[in-house]
Design an enzyme around this catalytic site. Sequence first.
Site, PDB file in Angstrom:
ATOM      1  N   LEU A   1      32.814  -2.949  61.785  1.00 19.41           N
ATOM      2  CA  LEU A   1      32.748  -3.816  60.591  1.00 19.41           C
ATOM      3  C   LEU A   1      33.612  -3.259  59.464  1.00 19.41           C
ATOM      4  O   LEU A   1      33.882  -2.064  59.408  1.00 19.41           O
ATOM      5  CB  LEU A   1      31.298  -3.973  60.130  1.00 19.41           C
ATOM      6  CG  LEU A   1      30.511  -2.744  59.643  1.00 19.41           C
ATOM      7  CD1 LEU A   1      30.901  -2.308  58.254  1.00 19.41           C
ATOM      8  CD2 LEU A   1      29.023  -3.030  59.700  1.00 19.41           C
TER       9      LEU A   1
ATOM     10  N   CYS B   1      36.170   5.507  55.410  1.00 20.06           N
ATOM     11  CA  CYS B   1      36.491   5.626  56.838  1.00 20.06           C
ATOM     12  C   CYS B   1      37.904   6.129  57.119  1.00 20.06           C
ATOM     13  O   CYS B   1      38.074   7.223  57.671  1.00 20.06           O
ATOM     14  CB  CYS B   1      36.275   4.282  57.528  1.00 20.06           C
ATOM     15  SG  CYS B   1      34.536   3.819  57.560  1.00 20.06           S
TER      16      CYS B   1
HETATM   17  P1  NAD Z   1      26.368   5.703  53.971  1.00 24.47           P
HETATM   18  O1  NAD Z   1      26.674   6.987  53.301  1.00 24.47           O
HETATM   19  O2  NAD Z   1      26.584   4.426  53.258  1.00 24.47           O
HETATM   20  O3  NAD Z   1      24.822   5.699  54.435  1.00 24.47           O
HETATM   21  C1  NAD Z   1      24.249   6.681  55.218  1.00 24.47           C
HETATM   22  C2  NAD Z   1      22.741   6.704  54.966  1.00 24.47           C
HETATM   23  O4  NAD Z   1      22.157   7.639  55.888  1.00 24.47           O
HETATM   24  C3  NAD Z   1      22.328   7.174  53.577  1.00 24.47           C
HETATM   25  O5  NAD Z   1      21.441   6.238  53.004  1.00 24.47           O
HETATM   26  C4  NAD Z   1      21.634   8.520  53.821  1.00 24.47           C
HETATM   27  O6  NAD Z   1      20.580   8.795  52.904  1.00 24.47           O
HETATM   28  C5  NAD Z   1      21.103   8.322  55.226  1.00 24.47           C
HETATM   29  N1  NAD Z   1      20.810   9.554  55.974  1.00 24.47           N
HETATM   30  C6  NAD Z   1      21.521  10.692  56.054  1.00 24.47           C
HETATM   31  N2  NAD Z   1      20.913  11.573  56.876  1.00 24.47           N
HETATM   32  C7  NAD Z   1      19.780  10.974  57.328  1.00 24.47           C
HETATM   33  C8  NAD Z   1      18.739  11.359  58.211  1.00 24.47           C
HETATM   34  N3  NAD Z   1      18.734  12.557  58.805  1.00 24.47           N
HETATM   35  N4  NAD Z   1      17.724  10.495  58.437  1.00 24.47           N
HETATM   36  C9  NAD Z   1      17.704   9.277  57.822  1.00 24.47           C
HETATM   37  N5  NAD Z   1      18.675   8.850  56.995  1.00 24.47           N
HETATM   38  C10 NAD Z   1      19.705   9.689  56.745  1.00 24.47           C
HETATM   39  O7  NAD Z   1      27.180   5.728  55.337  1.00 24.47           O
HETATM   40  P2  NAD Z   1      27.942   4.501  56.035  1.00 24.47           P
HETATM   41  O8  NAD Z   1      29.135   4.120  55.237  1.00 24.47           O
HETATM   42  O9  NAD Z   1      26.929   3.482  56.403  1.00 24.47           O
HETATM   43  O10 NAD Z   1      28.492   5.208  57.348  1.00 24.47           O
HETATM   44  C11 NAD Z   1      27.625   5.622  58.408  1.00 24.47           C
HETATM   45  C12 NAD Z   1      28.486   5.942  59.618  1.00 24.47           C
HETATM   46  O11 NAD Z   1      29.124   4.745  60.083  1.00 24.47           O
HETATM   47  C13 NAD Z   1      29.607   6.943  59.358  1.00 24.47           C
HETATM   48  O12 NAD Z   1      29.803   7.724  60.498  1.00 24.47           O
HETATM   49  C14 NAD Z   1      30.829   6.042  59.139  1.00 24.47           C
HETATM   50  O13 NAD Z   1      32.039   6.694  59.445  1.00 24.47           O
HETATM   51  C15 NAD Z   1      30.551   4.929  60.125  1.00 24.47           C
HETATM   52  N6  NAD Z   1      31.177   3.643  59.782  1.00 24.47           N
HETATM   53  C16 NAD Z   1      31.228   3.239  58.499  1.00 24.47           C
HETATM   54  C17 NAD Z   1      31.814   2.006  58.184  1.00 24.47           C
HETATM   55  C18 NAD Z   1      31.904   1.562  56.747  1.00 24.47           C
HETATM   56  O14 NAD Z   1      32.670   0.616  56.484  1.00 24.47           O
HETATM   57  N7  NAD Z   1      31.164   2.154  55.812  1.00 24.47           N
HETATM   58  C19 NAD Z   1      32.323   1.191  59.197  1.00 24.47           C
HETATM   59  C20 NAD Z   1      32.212   1.630  60.525  1.00 24.47           C
HETATM   60  C21 NAD Z   1      31.644   2.869  60.808  1.00 24.47           C
END
Ligand code: NAD
Length: 434
Positions: free
Chosen positions: A151, A261
Site C-alpha cells: 500500500l 519506506c
Molecule cells: P508505524 O510506525 O506507523 O506503526 C507501527 C506501530 O507499531 C506503532 O503504533 C507502534 O507503537 C507499534 N509497535 C511497535 N512495537 C510493538 C510491539 N512490540 N507490539 C505492539 N505494537 C508495537 O509503522 P508503519 O508505517 O505502519 O510500518 C510498519 C511496517 O510496515 C514497517 O516495516 C514498514 O516498512 C512497512 N510498510 C509501511 C508502509 C507505509 O506506507 N507506511 C507501506 C508498506 C510497508
Amino acid sequence: MKVAVIGTGYVGLVVGAGLAETGNIVTCVDINEERIAGLKDGNLPIFEPGLATIVRRNFDSGRLRFTRETVKTVSDSLIIFLAVPTPMDEDGSADLRHVLDAARQVAKGINEFKVIVNKSTVPVGTAAKVKQLIASITDKPFAVVSNPEFLKEGNAVTDFLKPDRVVIGCDNDKAEEIIRELYQPFVRTGHPILTMSPLSAELTKYAANALLATKISFINELAILCDKVGADINEVRQGVGTDSRIGSSFLFPGMGFGGSCFPKDLRALNFTALQNKVELQVVQAVIKANDHQKKYIPQKISQHFNGNITGLNFAVWGLSFKANTDDIRESPAMLLIDFLLAEGAIVNVYDPQALAAVREKYQDRLIYHSNVYDTVANADALVIATEWNEFRHPDFEKILHSMYQPVVFDGRNLFSSNAMKALGFAYYSIGQAP
Ligand code: NAD
C-alpha cells in the site's frame, strides 16, 4: 476468521480495518497506551483518506477491537499479523528489534496452531529468524508467512482493499490455504495471489520499492538537466510515460523522495547486498541521486538571495512527505526547514494535516498557520514542498499583494512558469521550461 494485528500504525490499522471490512473478527494490538485509548474513543492516530469511516463502521459493529494485551489476543486468534516498524539502524540495515520483540510476545500466546504473518518490510531471511525465535520459546504448532504490504500512504485503504497482487511467501501448505482464503474477497476481479518462498517474498518488497524509487530519481535527474538546457520536464515526462513499457506513474520530479519506506528500504537492501558481497550499483546511485535532489531547491534559494537569507521571512506550504498523509518521516520539507533555520531565516509553515507532527518536532522554532494566505503574509519567498490539492488553484493576486517579495520556489511543479511570470512572480521550479 479471527485475526490479530500487532501494531496500529499506517499499515496495521489499514490491514486491521480492511480485514474487518470483509467480516473477520480483528483485534488490533499496540504497546502505545495513548494510541489504544484514543482508538477506543474513536480517535485515529494517523490521517489516511477513508480510514476513519471503515474503522468506525467495523468498531461499531464489533468486528474491530483495540487492546494492549498481545498474549491473550494471540491465544484467541488463528492468524497474527506483525505490522510493527522496521526503522533504519545506524549502519543502514533494518532494525528488527520491534519485529523480534513482537514475535517473543506472540510466542507466549500460542496455545494451538497459529499462522504468524509478517507484514513489516524485513530483510531476506527474517521469516526464518522469527520462526527460530518462536520455536525457542514454545513447542506448540505454528507457521510463519511472509506477506509484504504494497500500500501507499495517501491511498492506503483502496490499495489494501484492491491490491494489484497479493504476495504470500510460505513453506507450509496449511498456512498458505488459510491466508489464501483470507485474501479471496480482495482478488475477485482477477488480480493474482502469488505464492513463493518466504525469501523471495521478502526480497520482492525491497525490489518493488527500489524500482519505484529509481523511476523518481531518474526523472529528478532529467529535470535538473532540463533546467540547464531549456527543455521542459513535463513534456519529456509525457513523452516517455506514454510508452507502455515505461508507464507514467512515479515520473513526477520533486524535492527528492522521502517517507517512512523508500529511504530506509533502499539502504536496507543495499546493506543486505553488501553483506552478501554484491554491489547493487543502481540502488547505490539512486540513494546518491536522492540526497543530491534534496539540496536542489535550497541551492536555488541561496542563488536567488545571493547566499544571504538571514532574517528573511519564508513561507512553506506542505510539510508531509507527500500529499494526503500526515507522515513527516524523511520528508524533504524537513530538510528544507533545517536549511532555512540554519541560514537564519524566519520560517512560517502550513500543512493541511501534518502541523501537529511538525509542531512536536520544531516546537517554537517555527511560526504555524492554519491557511495558505496567512502563511505568505509579508513573506520574502514562498516554498511549495508538498503537492496538496488545495495548493493548486490559490488566489494568486491576493498572494502577490500580500507577500513582501513575490518569489516562489515550487518544489512540486504545481504551476506553469509562464503563467507565474506573467502574474509578476519570480518563479523557480524543477525542470520546467522558462
Ligand atoms: P508505524 O510506525 O506507523 O506503526 C507501527 C506501530 O507499531 C506503532 O503504533 C507502534 O507503537 C507499534 N509497535 C511497535 N512495537 C510493538 C510491539 N512490540 N507490539 C505492539 N505494537 C508495537 O509503522 P508503519 O508505517 O505502519 O510500518 C510498519 C511496517 O510496515 C514497517 O516495516 C514498514 O516498512 C512497512 N510498510 C509501511 C508502509 C507505509 O506506507 N507506511 C507501506 C508498506 C510497508
